[in-house]
Design a protein around this motif. Structure first.
Motif, PDB file in Angstrom:
ATOM      1  N   ALA A 277       0.819  -1.221   0.000  1.00 43.52           N
ATOM      2  CA  ALA A 277       0.000   0.000   0.000  1.00 43.52           C
ATOM      3  C   ALA A 277       0.853   1.270   0.000  1.00 43.52           C
ATOM      4  CB  ALA A 277      -0.956   0.003   1.192  1.00 43.52           C
ATOM      5  N   ILE A 278       2.112   1.144   0.337  1.00 37.98           N
ATOM      6  CA  ILE A 278       3.001   2.310   0.297  1.00 37.98           C
ATOM      7  C   ILE A 278       3.036   2.917  -1.111  1.00 37.98           C
ATOM      8  CG2 ILE A 278       5.134   1.061  -0.157  1.00 37.98           C
ATOM      9  CD1 ILE A 278       6.476   3.035   1.845  1.00 37.98           C
ATOM     10  N   PHE A 279       2.797   2.100  -2.134  1.00 37.82           N
ATOM     11  CA  PHE A 279       2.827   2.590  -3.509  1.00 37.82           C
ATOM     12  C   PHE A 279       1.617   3.453  -3.856  1.00 37.82           C
ATOM     13  CE2 PHE A 279       5.670  -1.124  -3.777  1.00 37.82           C
ATOM     14  CZ  PHE A 279       6.808  -0.470  -4.225  1.00 37.82           C
ATOM     15  N   LYS A 280       0.609   3.491  -2.974  1.00 33.07           N
ATOM     16  CA  LYS A 280      -0.549   4.373  -3.207  1.00 33.07           C
ATOM     17  C   LYS A 280      -0.131   5.838  -3.213  1.00 33.07           C
ATOM     18  CE  LYS A 280      -3.284   2.620  -0.025  1.00 33.07           C
ATOM     19  NZ  LYS A 280      -4.467   2.366   0.822  1.00 33.07           N
ATOM     20  N   PHE A 281       1.011   6.136  -2.627  1.00 32.73           N
ATOM     21  CA  PHE A 281       1.476   7.516  -2.562  1.00 32.73           C
ATOM     22  C   PHE A 281       2.111   7.986  -3.866  1.00 32.73           C
ATOM     23  CE2 PHE A 281       1.398   6.036   1.847  1.00 32.73           C
ATOM     24  CZ  PHE A 281       0.467   6.941   2.338  1.00 32.73           C
ATOM     25  N   LEU A 282       2.416   7.063  -4.758  1.00 33.52           N
ATOM     26  CA  LEU A 282       2.893   7.440  -6.091  1.00 33.52           C
ATOM     27  C   LEU A 282       1.720   7.975  -6.899  1.00 33.52           C
ATOM     28  CD1 LEU A 282       5.155   4.384  -6.994  1.00 33.52           C
ATOM     29  CD2 LEU A 282       5.909   6.686  -6.379  1.00 33.52           C
ATOM     30  N   PRO A 283       1.976   8.862  -7.827  1.00 38.61           N
ATOM     31  CA  PRO A 283       0.876   9.353  -8.672  1.00 38.61           C
ATOM     32  C   PRO A 283       0.186   8.190  -9.398  1.00 38.61           C
ATOM     33  CG  PRO A 283       2.845  10.686  -8.990  1.00 38.61           C
ATOM     34  CD  PRO A 283       3.249   9.502  -8.157  1.00 38.61           C
ATOM     35  N   THR A 284      -1.135   8.236  -9.429  1.00 37.51           N
ATOM     36  CA  THR A 284      -1.922   7.181 -10.071  1.00 37.51           C
ATOM     37  C   THR A 284      -1.505   6.991 -11.521  1.00 37.51           C
ATOM     38  OG1 THR A 284      -3.764   7.698  -8.608  1.00 37.51           O
ATOM     39  CG2 THR A 284      -4.273   6.400 -10.555  1.00 37.51           C
ATOM     40  N   SER A 285      -1.192   8.079 -12.211  1.00 42.28           N
ATOM     41  CA  SER A 285      -0.798   7.963 -13.620  1.00 42.28           C
ATOM     42  C   SER A 285       0.465   7.117 -13.771  1.00 42.28           C
ATOM     43  CB  SER A 285      -0.596   9.343 -14.238  1.00 42.28           C
ATOM     44  OG  SER A 285       0.423  10.046 -13.554  1.00 42.28           O
ATOM     45  N   TRP A 286       1.414   7.230 -12.855  1.00 44.41           N
ATOM     46  CA  TRP A 286       2.633   6.419 -12.909  1.00 44.41           C
ATOM     47  C   TRP A 286       2.308   4.959 -12.643  1.00 44.41           C
ATOM     48  CZ3 TRP A 286       6.888   9.274  -9.620  1.00 44.41           C
ATOM     49  CH2 TRP A 286       7.140  10.530 -10.187  1.00 44.41           C
ATOM     50  N   ARG A 287       1.526   4.734 -11.584  1.00 40.97           N
ATOM     51  CA  ARG A 287       1.171   3.358 -11.233  1.00 40.97           C
ATOM     52  C   ARG A 287       0.390   2.694 -12.355  1.00 40.97           C
ATOM     53  NH1 ARG A 287      -2.562   3.299  -7.256  1.00 40.97           N
ATOM     54  NH2 ARG A 287      -2.762   5.522  -6.990  1.00 40.97           N
ATOM     55  N   ASP A 288      -0.571   3.429 -12.911  1.00 43.39           N
ATOM     56  CA  ASP A 288      -1.402   2.858 -13.972  1.00 43.39           C
ATOM     57  C   ASP A 288      -0.619   2.635 -15.257  1.00 43.39           C
ATOM     58  OD1 ASP A 288      -3.609   2.576 -12.376  1.00 43.39           O
ATOM     59  OD2 ASP A 288      -4.678   4.308 -13.185  1.00 43.39           O
ATOM     60  N   CYS A 289       0.412   3.416 -15.491  1.00 40.23           N
ATOM     61  CA  CYS A 289       1.265   3.196 -16.656  1.00 40.23           C
ATOM     62  C   CYS A 289       1.939   1.819 -16.543  1.00 40.23           C
ATOM     63  CB  CYS A 289       2.296   4.312 -16.762  1.00 40.23           C
ATOM     64  SG  CYS A 289       3.358   4.175 -18.212  1.00 40.23           S
TER      65      CYS A 289
END
Length: 133
Positions: A89-101
């Motif tokens: 869940a720590i990755f939730k702090f990354l921008p959604t656009s980066w994660r979704d890419c």
């Protein structure tokens, strides 16, 4: 549509080998017996998919009536599985656009990398209660 007592529903691509393996992993790790599943190809899955962005074709997580897609869905599923998976869940702090890419890259290549089935997998007798058609 969805019974009121179902709080956590995961919709997945039923013909994707990677998606099916992920569902089997979640079932195995779901110690609280909290998740229910339906394929996107099912009647229930189709009622949701038509209401979502057109590029949503691999995972949808309905969590307490909130609809989550892509990387956000995956991270909340990991969180709800508990320790140690909730650490992701720590990755939730990354921008959604980066994660979704990153998510889209894997989703785009999942059939090539992991293969697909001709039809949705039929759950085992012991897991059948976890699936909604």
């Amino acid at each position: 549509m969805i019974k009121e007592d179902i709080k956590q529903l995961i919709l997945f691509d039923g013909i994707c080998n990677f998606c099916n393996s992920t569902v089997n992993f979640i079932i195995k790790k779901d110690k609280k017996d909290q998740f229910k599943f339906a394929s996107l190809q099912s009647a229930l899955g189709q009622t949701f998919i038509h209401k979502l962005p057109s590029n949503t074709d691999s995972i949808v997580y309905i969590r307490n009536k909130q609809v989550l897609i892509k990387s956000t869905a995956a991270l909340y599923i990991a969180q709800d599985l508990g320790y140690p998976y909730k650490l992701l869940a720590i990755f939730k702090f990354l921008p959604t656009s980066w994660r979704d890419c990153c998510y889209d890259y894997i989703a785009k290549n999942r059939y090539r990398w992991f293969g697909k089935k001709d039809h949705c997998e039929i759950p085992s007798a012991q897991n059948r209660k976890k699936f909604i058609s």
